[in-house]
Design an enzyme around this catalytic site. Sequence first.
Site, mmCIF file in Angstrom:
data_model
loop_
_atom_site.group_PDB
_atom_site.id
_atom_site.type_symbol
_atom_site.label_atom_id
_atom_site.label_comp_id
_atom_site.label_asym_id
_atom_site.label_seq_id
_atom_site.Cartn_x
_atom_site.Cartn_y
_atom_site.Cartn_z
ATOM 1 N N GLY A 3 85.492 19.814 21.894
ATOM 2 C CA GLY A 3 84.090 20.377 22.224
ATOM 3 C C GLY A 3 83.187 20.030 21.199
ATOM 4 O O GLY A 3 82.296 19.482 21.332
ATOM 5 N N ALA A 4 83.550 20.419 19.945
ATOM 6 C CA ALA A 4 82.783 19.927 18.881
ATOM 7 C C ALA A 4 82.434 18.525 18.757
ATOM 8 O O ALA A 4 81.265 18.340 18.281
ATOM 9 C CB ALA A 4 83.289 20.411 17.383
ATOM 10 N N GLY A 21 57.678 46.968 10.201
ATOM 11 C CA GLY A 21 57.472 47.306 11.552
ATOM 12 C C GLY A 21 57.210 45.982 12.543
ATOM 13 O O GLY A 21 57.693 45.053 12.156
ATOM 14 N N GLY A 22 56.372 46.322 13.515
ATOM 15 C CA GLY A 22 56.225 44.948 14.599
ATOM 16 C C GLY A 22 55.331 44.201 13.773
ATOM 17 O O GLY A 22 55.613 42.635 14.321
HETATM 18 C C1 HXC Z 1 46.654 52.039 6.214
HETATM 19 C C2 HXC Z 1 47.654 51.513 3.986
HETATM 20 C C3 HXC Z 1 48.864 51.174 5.155
HETATM 21 C C4 HXC Z 1 48.870 51.363 6.356
HETATM 22 C C5 HXC Z 1 49.412 51.143 3.108
HETATM 23 N N1 HXC Z 1 48.364 51.790 3.003
HETATM 24 N N2 HXC Z 1 49.770 50.955 4.180
HETATM 25 N N3 HXC Z 1 46.698 52.012 4.715
HETATM 26 N N4 HXC Z 1 47.587 51.707 6.790
HETATM 27 N N5 HXC Z 1 49.509 50.781 7.060
HETATM 28 C C6 HXC Z 1 47.664 51.895 1.846
HETATM 29 C C7 HXC Z 1 47.944 53.352 1.159
HETATM 30 O O1 HXC Z 1 47.644 54.247 1.807
HETATM 31 C C8 HXC Z 1 47.510 52.874 -0.522
HETATM 32 O O2 HXC Z 1 46.294 53.274 -0.244
HETATM 33 C C9 HXC Z 1 47.556 51.454 -0.457
HETATM 34 O O3 HXC Z 1 47.573 50.760 0.972
HETATM 35 C C10 HXC Z 1 48.864 51.009 -1.164
HETATM 36 O O4 HXC Z 1 49.993 51.726 -0.677
HETATM 37 P P1 HXC Z 1 51.080 52.572 -1.478
HETATM 38 O O5 HXC Z 1 51.825 53.244 -0.597
HETATM 39 O O6 HXC Z 1 50.176 53.169 -2.798
HETATM 40 O O7 HXC Z 1 51.934 51.249 -2.016
HETATM 41 P P2 HXC Z 1 53.179 51.062 -2.293
HETATM 42 O O8 HXC Z 1 53.904 52.120 -3.149
HETATM 43 O O9 HXC Z 1 53.505 49.684 -3.039
HETATM 44 O O10 HXC Z 1 53.945 51.022 -1.059
HETATM 45 C C11 HXC Z 1 53.885 50.229 -0.019
HETATM 46 C C12 HXC Z 1 54.307 50.388 1.515
HETATM 47 C C13 HXC Z 1 53.918 51.687 1.965
HETATM 48 C C14 HXC Z 1 55.763 50.440 1.370
HETATM 49 C C15 HXC Z 1 53.890 49.186 2.615
HETATM 50 O O11 HXC Z 1 52.366 51.835 1.672
HETATM 51 C C16 HXC Z 1 54.038 52.063 3.208
HETATM 52 O O12 HXC Z 1 54.991 52.471 3.288
HETATM 53 N N6 HXC Z 1 53.075 51.851 3.951
HETATM 54 C C17 HXC Z 1 53.059 51.944 5.506
HETATM 55 C C18 HXC Z 1 54.213 51.146 6.168
HETATM 56 C C19 HXC Z 1 53.995 51.267 7.616
HETATM 57 O O13 HXC Z 1 55.064 52.038 8.077
HETATM 58 N N7 HXC Z 1 53.293 50.649 8.386
HETATM 59 C C20 HXC Z 1 53.135 50.461 9.775
HETATM 60 C C21 HXC Z 1 54.568 49.653 10.292
HETATM 61 S S1 HXC Z 1 54.429 49.663 11.901
HETATM 62 P P3 HXC Z 1 45.641 54.102 -1.565
HETATM 63 O O14 HXC Z 1 44.096 54.241 -1.383
HETATM 64 O O15 HXC Z 1 46.409 55.431 -1.807
HETATM 65 O O16 HXC Z 1 45.749 53.171 -2.643
HETATM 66 C C22 HXC Z 1 53.506 48.537 12.396
HETATM 67 C C23 HXC Z 1 53.145 48.278 13.708
HETATM 68 C C24 HXC Z 1 52.605 46.840 13.954
HETATM 69 O O17 HXC Z 1 52.775 47.761 11.503
HETATM 70 C C25 HXC Z 1 53.133 46.636 15.587
HETATM 71 C C26 HXC Z 1 52.826 45.065 15.858
HETATM 72 C C27 HXC Z 1 53.287 45.127 17.384
#
Ligand code: HXC
Length: 518
Positions: A406-407, A171-172
């Site tokens: 040019g290079a 993501g971001g």
């Molecule tokens: C809160 C999160 C989290 C998040 C993971 N966790 N991502 N909690 N916010 N963004 C937590 C899970 O709930 C889990 O908690 C623990 O972290 C481990 O995650 P798992 O999913 O069990 O691990 P894994 O299978 O290794 O997968 C990792 C992952 C997945 C691929 C990163 O967690 C995932 O897809 N997370 C979301 C990614 C995402 O879309 N993020 C937002 C991106 S947008 P528990 O308690 O169950 O262990 C963004 C915007 C930024 O970031 C903008 C800036 C401009």
Amino acid sequence: MASQDKIKKLIDLRTEAKLGGGEKRIESQHKKGKFTARERIDMLLDEGSFEEFDMFVQHRCTNFGMEKTKFLGDGVVTGQGTIDGRLVFVFSQDFTVFGGSLSETYAQKICKIMDMAMKMGAPVVGMNDSGGARIQEGVTALAGYAEIFERNILASGVIPQISAIFGPCAGGAVYSPALTDFIMMTEEKSYMFVTGPKVVKTVTGEDISVEDLGGAKMHASKSGVSHFMVDDEEEGIMIIRKLLSYMPSNNLEEAPITACSDPMDRMDDILNEIIPANPNMPYDMKDVIYTIADDAEFLEVHRHYAKNIIVGFTRMGGMSIGVVANQPSFLAGVLDIESSRKAARFIRFCDCFNIPILTLVDVPGFLPGSSQEFGGIITHGAKLMFAYGEATVPKVTITLRKSYGGAHDVMSCKQLRGDLNYAWPTAEIAVMGAKGAIEVLHGRKMAELNDADKVKFIAETEIEYNEAFANPYNAASYGYIDDVIEPRNTRFRVIRAFQSLQTKKQVNPPKKHSNIPL
Ligand code: HXC
């Protein structure tokens, strides 16, 4: 509470903080073949030098019952320490706490060390392993990212910023590393993308794996987002330490000069033999770089991307030097969109941080074709030219063989402020190669000749053209080449040139900033 109890409480709290998300989650991190945030910091910094900040910070979120789940440190370990005795600031995202996701307070911890790094004039190393914005926090997490981005931008060109990606970065969140100077990724353990495979499938219907969409191999070879691809975290951390050794701590310091035991004036006879008799035969430019470098050391940047140009750091006579070199053994060393972008960015990094630039030229020209024109080779080639022409660091150019069209101008020629331009006797400096030139100049005449006469005419005219241009002396007669040097003496001449340029002062006209063709 008695003093002893208070001290015990502190020790207990520290022990608790050091466990991050707890032993089970640490175990699961290890099972994935990854180190924890703290283990990474221990490997990165000089032993015993880490000073941690904000160990007791916790998130302030009350959405979704979050007030019941808190961890000391809140998912990121931050602080300062030293690498080879020099101060650096570091943050290391802790996947064991809410998947390393970023909260408002977590962002504040990172911003604090970035602000301190700017105050102290010291590099920032960020180790990323995070699920992105903490979903429960919503907009405060987004604002936290933006606070970091702004600091990345303001710190750019002031202090070196290095990002290691040791897990997810999606993501971001990808934009903080993207705003830093160098990105490193571990193979098969890390990935970076703006939108993941599931969203890609929903929006475009494309089926693609995490690795193919945003893995280290893809970013190191196709997108160029990643500068270094490493097998594991230990190798990555070793490269970060090495990378920093070539850089000053900030833009006001000179690049480091280290003690050098490799003789400055050794003759490298092998270089007198390296250029093949046939001008269309390749050779490996890396052999030249390794031969002239101190102790054959060269840290290549972007090794797998746009291989027709080589960029990286070396030392010559102990001086830190940025090398930009055409690679005749890949696409004949032609300049194209990717190689222009790659070299331009590297040159700008060197110029920001006072690292002199050595350019090794063997370039047949720009790659012709519609895909290059459609892709904007004009803009990207201009970017490379701009980077060279704007750079005020010492610049030494050696033309080994071809330097066409040019290079020739782009690759740090005299008129684009090359300080000392040398050529080997094998250099060919001209508007274009003999064959192309004869086609243009004598096309009409050749159309009237029969095949046998045409072959004879081309052979004779080629000799005449090559005598005039396929050498360095025409350029040297105008002073565009300062001297023609014996290849085996290259190391000595380059070191002496850079030594003489150490006091160089060149200042660009005052302006808000330039408008490099992006
Ligand atoms: C809160 C999160 C989290 C998040 C993971 N966790 N991502 N909690 N916010 N963004 C937590 C899970 O709930 C889990 O908690 C623990 O972290 C481990 O995650 P798992 O999913 O069990 O691990 P894994 O299978 O290794 O997968 C990792 C992952 C997945 C691929 C990163 O967690 C995932 O897809 N997370 C979301 C990614 C995402 O879309 N993020 C937002 C991106 S947008 P528990 O308690 O169950 O262990 C963004 C915007 C930024 O970031 C903008 C800036 C401009």
